[in-house]
Design a protein around this motif. Structure first.
Motif, PDB file in Angstrom:
ATOM      1  N   UNK A 167      -1.195  -9.199  30.916  1.00  0.00           N
ATOM      2  CA  UNK A 167      -1.175 -10.293  31.938  1.00  0.00           C
ATOM      3  C   UNK A 167      -1.690 -11.745  31.544  1.00  0.00           C
ATOM      4  N   UNK A 168      -2.983 -11.613  30.910  1.00  0.00           N
ATOM      5  CA  UNK A 168      -3.678 -12.882  30.545  1.00  0.00           C
ATOM      6  C   UNK A 168      -2.664 -13.485  29.339  1.00  0.00           C
ATOM      7  N   UNK A 174      -5.115 -21.800  30.014  1.00  0.00           N
ATOM      8  CA  UNK A 174      -6.172 -22.179  29.093  1.00  0.00           C
ATOM      9  C   UNK A 174      -7.557 -21.648  29.353  1.00  0.00           C
ATOM     10  N   UNK A 175      -7.763 -21.471  30.656  1.00  0.00           N
ATOM     11  CA  UNK A 175      -8.850 -20.757  31.092  1.00  0.00           C
ATOM     12  C   UNK A 175      -8.910 -19.572  31.875  1.00  0.00           C
ATOM     13  N   UNK A 196     -10.204  -8.489  27.144  1.00  0.00           N
ATOM     14  CA  UNK A 196      -9.727  -9.412  27.525  1.00  0.00           C
ATOM     15  C   UNK A 196     -10.048 -10.627  26.805  1.00  0.00           C
ATOM     16  N   UNK A 197     -11.341 -11.161  26.686  1.00  0.00           N
ATOM     17  CA  UNK A 197     -11.917 -12.236  25.811  1.00  0.00           C
ATOM     18  C   UNK A 197     -11.274 -12.377  24.524  1.00  0.00           C
ATOM     19  N   UNK A 198     -11.403 -11.093  23.698  1.00  0.00           N
ATOM     20  CA  UNK A 198     -10.961 -11.310  22.505  1.00  0.00           C
ATOM     21  C   UNK A 198      -9.461 -11.439  22.187  1.00  0.00           C
ATOM     22  N   UNK A 202      -6.631 -15.057  21.238  1.00  0.00           N
ATOM     23  CA  UNK A 202      -5.581 -15.169  20.364  1.00  0.00           C
ATOM     24  C   UNK A 202      -4.379 -16.009  20.659  1.00  0.00           C
ATOM     25  N   UNK A 203      -4.249 -15.911  21.849  1.00  0.00           N
ATOM     26  CA  UNK A 203      -3.099 -16.714  22.906  1.00  0.00           C
ATOM     27  C   UNK A 203      -3.365 -17.872  23.614  1.00  0.00           C
ATOM     28  N   UNK A 204      -4.670 -18.503  23.410  1.00  0.00           N
ATOM     29  CA  UNK A 204      -5.267 -19.845  23.793  1.00  0.00           C
ATOM     30  C   UNK A 204      -5.767 -19.799  25.103  1.00  0.00           C
ATOM     31  N   UNK A 205      -6.376 -18.520  25.686  1.00  0.00           N
ATOM     32  CA  UNK A 205      -7.084 -18.375  26.888  1.00  0.00           C
ATOM     33  C   UNK A 205      -8.678 -18.123  26.280  1.00  0.00           C
TER      34      UNK A 205
END
Length: 218
Positions: A167-168, A174-175, A196-198, A202-205
């Motif tokens: 989903x992320x 961006x955030x 989720x963070x890692x 990789x996709x800009x979030x």
């Protein structure tokens, strides 16, 4: 705008001295979240997303407060607070309106499947000012708009970790900040947020954790 996270799924947004609240549920700090609010948006009928008695009290105590929710939720609130019926609005997916000075667009339509033997209920995702997206209990990606701030349902009876990450990645905001984290202990939270963070990065979030009561400018 200023975004304040409360326990589990509730979020308060403030802009130009006006206040909008999303999903003031039974796990959340209702009185603090709803103080001075002009509008409440409800994604769906489950108690962790709307404390009906608390919202009815708020409607009765604040004659300026309006509530926007799926039809079933709105009908129930009108029955509980008939004197406030004119301030309780039914919302469908694919619509747009203004609430407390925020532009609102709606997406989705149904709650994510928990189990085939558990009925699926209506669920509306809300995009505020083409910036903040609260999906409720769903992984519906808004079409036609670029989300700037994603609220991520981190853990639920209807989800698994890989779906949260996807989903992320699919939204690519961006955030991102977490919601729907009230079922996790500290160890589980660390594991899910780490993924989720890692992988989101990789996709800009840029994913960041907010504790209950924390505020950020978005």
């Amino acid at each position: 705008m200023k975004l304040t996270k409360y326990t589990h799924a509730c979020v308060r947004l403030e802009k130009d001295s006006r206040v909008l609240v999303l999903d003031p549920g039974s796990f959340s700090e209702l009185a603090e979240a709803l103080a001075g609010a002009e509008a409440v948006l409800v994604t769906h009928e489950h108690g962790d997303h709307i404390d009906v008695a608390g919202v009815v009290d708020a409607l009765q105590g604040n004659k300026e407060l309006a509530v926007f929710a799926p039809a079933g939720v709105a009908d129930n609130l009108r029955a509980e607070a008939p004197e406030a019926a004119g301030r309780i609005h039914s919302v469908d997916p694919g619509s747009s309106f203004e609430a407390a000075g925020f532009s609102v667009r709606t997406f989705g339509g149904q709650h994510a499947l928990i189990h085939p033997q558990i009925p699926v209920v209506a669920n509306i995702g809300y995009l505020l000012d083409e910036n903040v997206y609260h999906p409720g209990d769903s992984f519906v990606v808004p079409d036609g708009f670029s989300v700037q701030t994603l609220l991520v349902p981190l853990h639920a009876p209807w989800s698994k970790g890989g779906e949260v990450v996807d989903f992320v990645i699919g939204v690519r905001a961006p955030r991102a900040f977490q919601i729907h984290d009230g079922f996790l202990n500290d160890r589980g939270l660390k594991v899910v947020e780490g993924h989720v963070k890692r992988l989101g990065a990789k996709y800009g979030t840029d994913y960041q954790h907010l504790a209950a009561g924390d505020s950020v400018q978005v």
